[in-house]
Design an enzyme around this catalytic site. Sequence first.
Site, PDB file in Angstrom:
ATOM      1  CB  THR A 179      -0.892  -0.009   1.254  1.00 15.64           C
ATOM      2  OG1 THR A 179      -1.482   1.277   1.439  1.00 15.64           O
ATOM      3  CG2 THR A 179      -0.089  -0.308   2.528  1.00 15.64           C
ATOM      4  CG  ASP A 180      -1.115   4.981  -0.997  1.00 13.03           C
ATOM      5  OD1 ASP A 180      -1.664   4.358  -0.065  1.00 13.03           O
ATOM      6  OD2 ASP A 180      -1.714   5.841  -1.683  1.00 13.03           O
ATOM      7  CD  GLU A 181      -3.220   3.327   4.550  1.00 10.13           C
ATOM      8  OE1 GLU A 181      -2.945   3.095   5.735  1.00 10.13           O
ATOM      9  OE2 GLU A 181      -4.361   3.243   4.084  1.00 10.13           O
ATOM     10  CE1 TYR A 200      -3.259  -2.830   5.839  1.00  5.42           C
ATOM     11  CE2 TYR A 200      -3.185  -0.463   5.404  1.00  5.42           C
ATOM     12  CZ  TYR A 200      -3.219  -1.773   4.943  1.00  5.42           C
ATOM     13  OH  TYR A 200      -3.188  -2.027   3.588  1.00  5.42           O
ATOM     14  CE  LYS A 212       0.122  -4.648   3.024  1.00  7.90           C
ATOM     15  NZ  LYS A 212      -0.250  -6.003   2.483  1.00  7.90           N
TER      16      LYS A 212
HETATM   17  P1  NAD Z   1      -9.648  -7.427   2.371  1.00 13.90           P
HETATM   18  O1  NAD Z   1      -9.659  -7.182   3.837  1.00 13.90           O
HETATM   19  O2  NAD Z   1     -10.883  -7.179   1.572  1.00 13.90           O
HETATM   20  O3  NAD Z   1      -9.220  -8.938   2.079  1.00 13.90           O
HETATM   21  C1  NAD Z   1      -8.215  -9.597   2.799  1.00 13.90           C
HETATM   22  C2  NAD Z   1      -8.376 -11.095   2.559  1.00 13.90           C
HETATM   23  O4  NAD Z   1      -7.311 -11.769   3.241  1.00 13.90           O
HETATM   24  C3  NAD Z   1      -9.684 -11.668   3.122  1.00 13.90           C
HETATM   25  O5  NAD Z   1     -10.280 -12.530   2.174  1.00 13.90           O
HETATM   26  C4  NAD Z   1      -9.244 -12.435   4.364  1.00 13.90           C
HETATM   27  O6  NAD Z   1     -10.084 -13.558   4.653  1.00 13.90           O
HETATM   28  C5  NAD Z   1      -7.837 -12.861   3.964  1.00 13.90           C
HETATM   29  N1  NAD Z   1      -6.977 -13.107   5.127  1.00 13.90           N
HETATM   30  C6  NAD Z   1      -6.782 -12.282   6.192  1.00 13.90           C
HETATM   31  N2  NAD Z   1      -5.931 -12.853   7.068  1.00 13.90           N
HETATM   32  C7  NAD Z   1      -5.563 -14.053   6.540  1.00 13.90           C
HETATM   33  C8  NAD Z   1      -4.702 -15.095   6.962  1.00 13.90           C
HETATM   34  N3  NAD Z   1      -4.028 -15.011   8.129  1.00 13.90           N
HETATM   35  N4  NAD Z   1      -4.546 -16.174   6.170  1.00 13.90           N
HETATM   36  C9  NAD Z   1      -5.220 -16.261   4.988  1.00 13.90           C
HETATM   37  N5  NAD Z   1      -6.058 -15.322   4.543  1.00 13.90           N
HETATM   38  C10 NAD Z   1      -6.234 -14.222   5.313  1.00 13.90           C
HETATM   39  O7  NAD Z   1      -8.420  -6.570   1.819  1.00 13.90           O
HETATM   40  P2  NAD Z   1      -8.212  -5.840   0.415  1.00 13.90           P
HETATM   41  O8  NAD Z   1      -8.717  -4.457   0.524  1.00 13.90           O
HETATM   42  O9  NAD Z   1      -8.694  -6.725  -0.679  1.00 13.90           O
HETATM   43  O10 NAD Z   1      -6.619  -5.748   0.385  1.00 13.90           O
HETATM   44  C11 NAD Z   1      -5.848  -6.786  -0.215  1.00 13.90           C
HETATM   45  C12 NAD Z   1      -4.385  -6.399  -0.185  1.00 13.90           C
HETATM   46  O11 NAD Z   1      -4.187  -5.187  -0.884  1.00 13.90           O
HETATM   47  C13 NAD Z   1      -3.822  -6.167   1.218  1.00 13.90           C
HETATM   48  O12 NAD Z   1      -2.519  -6.688   1.269  1.00 13.90           O
HETATM   49  C14 NAD Z   1      -3.821  -4.651   1.367  1.00 13.90           C
HETATM   50  O13 NAD Z   1      -2.808  -4.244   2.270  1.00 13.90           O
HETATM   51  C15 NAD Z   1      -3.511  -4.242  -0.057  1.00 13.90           C
HETATM   52  N6  NAD Z   1      -3.980  -2.911  -0.458  1.00 13.90           N
HETATM   53  C16 NAD Z   1      -5.304  -2.569  -0.306  1.00 13.90           C
HETATM   54  C17 NAD Z   1      -5.746  -1.332  -0.749  1.00 13.90           C
HETATM   55  C18 NAD Z   1      -7.206  -0.914  -0.622  1.00 13.90           C
HETATM   56  O14 NAD Z   1      -7.547   0.214  -0.950  1.00 13.90           O
HETATM   57  N7  NAD Z   1      -8.113  -1.786  -0.170  1.00 13.90           N
HETATM   58  C19 NAD Z   1      -4.839  -0.439  -1.333  1.00 13.90           C
HETATM   59  C20 NAD Z   1      -3.493  -0.814  -1.455  1.00 13.90           C
HETATM   60  C21 NAD Z   1      -3.092  -2.064  -1.031  1.00 13.90           C
HETATM   61  O1  TDX Z   2     -16.810   6.053   7.849  1.00 14.79           O
HETATM   62  C1  TDX Z   2     -15.746   6.514   7.431  1.00 14.79           C
HETATM   63  N1  TDX Z   2     -15.612   7.877   7.315  1.00 14.79           N
HETATM   64  C2  TDX Z   2     -14.471   8.468   6.868  1.00 14.79           C
HETATM   65  O2  TDX Z   2     -14.410   9.706   6.777  1.00 14.79           O
HETATM   66  C3  TDX Z   2     -14.611   5.673   7.061  1.00 14.79           C
HETATM   67  C4  TDX Z   2     -14.723   4.182   7.178  1.00 14.79           C
HETATM   68  C5  TDX Z   2     -13.478   6.294   6.589  1.00 14.79           C
HETATM   69  N2  TDX Z   2     -13.391   7.637   6.500  1.00 14.79           N
HETATM   70  C6  TDX Z   2     -12.168   8.261   5.935  1.00 14.79           C
HETATM   71  C7  TDX Z   2     -10.853   7.770   6.479  1.00 14.79           C
HETATM   72  C8  TDX Z   2      -9.928   7.912   5.279  1.00 14.79           C
HETATM   73  O3  TDX Z   2      -9.454   9.246   5.192  1.00 14.79           O
HETATM   74  O4  TDX Z   2     -12.155   7.893   4.546  1.00 14.79           O
HETATM   75  C9  TDX Z   2     -10.828   7.652   4.082  1.00 14.79           C
HETATM   76  C10 TDX Z   2     -10.729   6.225   3.549  1.00 14.79           C
HETATM   77  O5  TDX Z   2     -10.870   5.347   4.657  1.00 14.79           O
HETATM   78  P1  TDX Z   2     -10.723   3.749   4.512  1.00 14.79           P
HETATM   79  O6  TDX Z   2     -11.699   3.237   3.515  1.00 14.79           O
HETATM   80  O7  TDX Z   2     -10.743   3.170   5.881  1.00 14.79           O
HETATM   81  O8  TDX Z   2      -9.296   3.624   3.804  1.00 14.79           O
HETATM   82  P2  TDX Z   2      -7.811   4.042   4.239  1.00 14.79           P
HETATM   83  O9  TDX Z   2      -7.677   4.146   5.711  1.00 14.79           O
HETATM   84  O10 TDX Z   2      -7.422   5.224   3.406  1.00 14.79           O
HETATM   85  O11 TDX Z   2      -7.014   2.724   3.760  1.00 14.79           O
HETATM   86  C11 TDX Z   2      -7.367   2.052   2.523  1.00 14.79           C
HETATM   87  O12 TDX Z   2      -6.462   2.382   1.503  1.00 14.79           O
HETATM   88  C12 TDX Z   2      -5.140   1.914   1.638  1.00 14.79           C
HETATM   89  C13 TDX Z   2      -7.401   0.552   2.720  1.00 14.79           C
HETATM   90  O13 TDX Z   2      -8.323   0.215   3.754  1.00 14.79           O
HETATM   91  C14 TDX Z   2      -6.036   0.011   3.028  1.00 14.79           C
HETATM   92  O14 TDX Z   2      -6.073  -1.415   3.098  1.00 14.79           O
HETATM   93  C15 TDX Z   2      -5.098   0.430   1.922  1.00 14.79           C
HETATM   94  O15 TDX Z   2      -3.789   0.058   2.260  1.00 14.79           O
END
Ligand code: NAD
Ligand code: TDX
Length: 332
Positions: free
Chosen positions: A120-122, A147, A151
């Site tokens: 992630t960019d975080e 988190y 990562k």
């Molecule tokens: P998500 O929470 O929707 O999915 C995570 C999945 O991993 C789930 O299916 C869960 O059951 C599985 N999991 C969790 N712990 C596990 C374990 N110990 N063993 C096996 N499976 C396990 O997450 P997502 O949003 O799809 O993110 C996927 C990946 O992308 C992550 O690595 C996250 O850091 C990265 N990422 C997410 C975002 C975003 O905006 N959502 C952005 C950048 C990077």
């Molecule tokens: O109810 C809400 N109200 C609100 O203002 C929630 C759930 C979030 N927020 C804000 C927090 C953040 O500034 O919205 C923004 C996005 O929040 P999230 O969806 O929780 O995402 P973020 O914390 O930015 O992280 C996401 O992007 C990077 C993913 O969850 C991560 O897995 C990924 O690495």
Amino acid sequence: MRLLVTGGAGFIGSNFVRHVLDASEHTVTVLDALTYAGNRASLDGLPAERCSLVVGNIADAPLVDRLTGDHDAVVHFAAESHNDNSLHDPRPFLDTNIIGTYTLIEAARRHGTRFHHISTDEVYGDLELDDPHRFTEQTPYNPSSPYSSTKAGSDLLVRAWVRSFGLKATISNCSNNYGPYQHVEKFIPRQITNVLDGVRPKLYGAGRNVRDWIHANDHSRAVLTILEQGVIGETYLIGADGEEDNRTVVETILTLMGRPADAYDHVQDRAGHDLRYAIDSTKLRTELGWRPRYADFRSGLAATIDWYREHEDWWRPQKAAAEARYREQGQA
Ligand code: NAD
Ligand code: TDX
């Protein structure tokens, strides 16, 4: 290739699995623990001869070793992924993001298996609103939350395994994803499903925080490109120039759903809340030729709203528990 996709029942992992089955000849085994965030239904309808699900934990070393030995590449999405949860119960983030990743790269090193690590960019921390710079592959790590620090730790483990053990790995760091099948705890699906339920959207603090949105389909295309063409040992940033502040996103959702743009509530801010993320994806674009296809965030958001409207059966079972967690945290 035979791909082992960890976290393939989650939001982005399941999107990637569908993309691989559509766009390539590869076969897929999903390894997923089906935590609260994983959903078997996200893989419904996929061809059984090319895609199977193993329910198991990425920290289960014997299972991971056996599966890794049977595949040509591991694509590692599995993680505890939600910042708010990490602030209230960090332990699962260490177990999955750190120990789970360690378990996988040890198996990949033993078997000489190609490894792609999703991050992630975080990991880069945050930017001021008026900072002219964006994150690049050279930006120093500076994570803020449990988190993002786990990562960051997992990224550094992968880098060390490349350098010290010759692990055949690439890493990608992507910005905020949106699209279908995203868990209702996350910002965009939470607000869409709130509006569908007649509940006002909840904005943390003043809502001036900026996220750099990318459609999950564009993320999946980038990951497959890096897996097939990326240079071992390299990191690639993935982003689609989609910066929006949270207030604008909530107002756009409300407008697209036929509600007054100001019909939302401000709730308690997130501790340590990162102000702004912004990705410069020049390296991926110039070296591997990737381009995002979802250039228009508003129309991508409209399609995502339609998906949640039409798939209540998918999200409804998770909604009450997600909102109960937010009530406990004072963010409902
Ligand atoms: P998500 O929470 O929707 O999915 C995570 C999945 O991993 C789930 O299916 C869960 O059951 C599985 N999991 C969790 N712990 C596990 C374990 N110990 N063993 C096996 N499976 C396990 O997450 P997502 O949003 O799809 O993110 C996927 C990946 O992308 C992550 O690595 C996250 O850091 C990265 N990422 C997410 C975002 C975003 O905006 N959502 C952005 C950048 C990077
Ligand atoms: O109810 C809400 N109200 C609100 O203002 C929630 C759930 C979030 N927020 C804000 C927090 C953040 O500034 O919205 C923004 C996005 O929040 P999230 O969806 O929780 O995402 P973020 O914390 O930015 O992280 C996401 O992007 C990077 C993913 O969850 C991560 O897995 C990924 O690495």
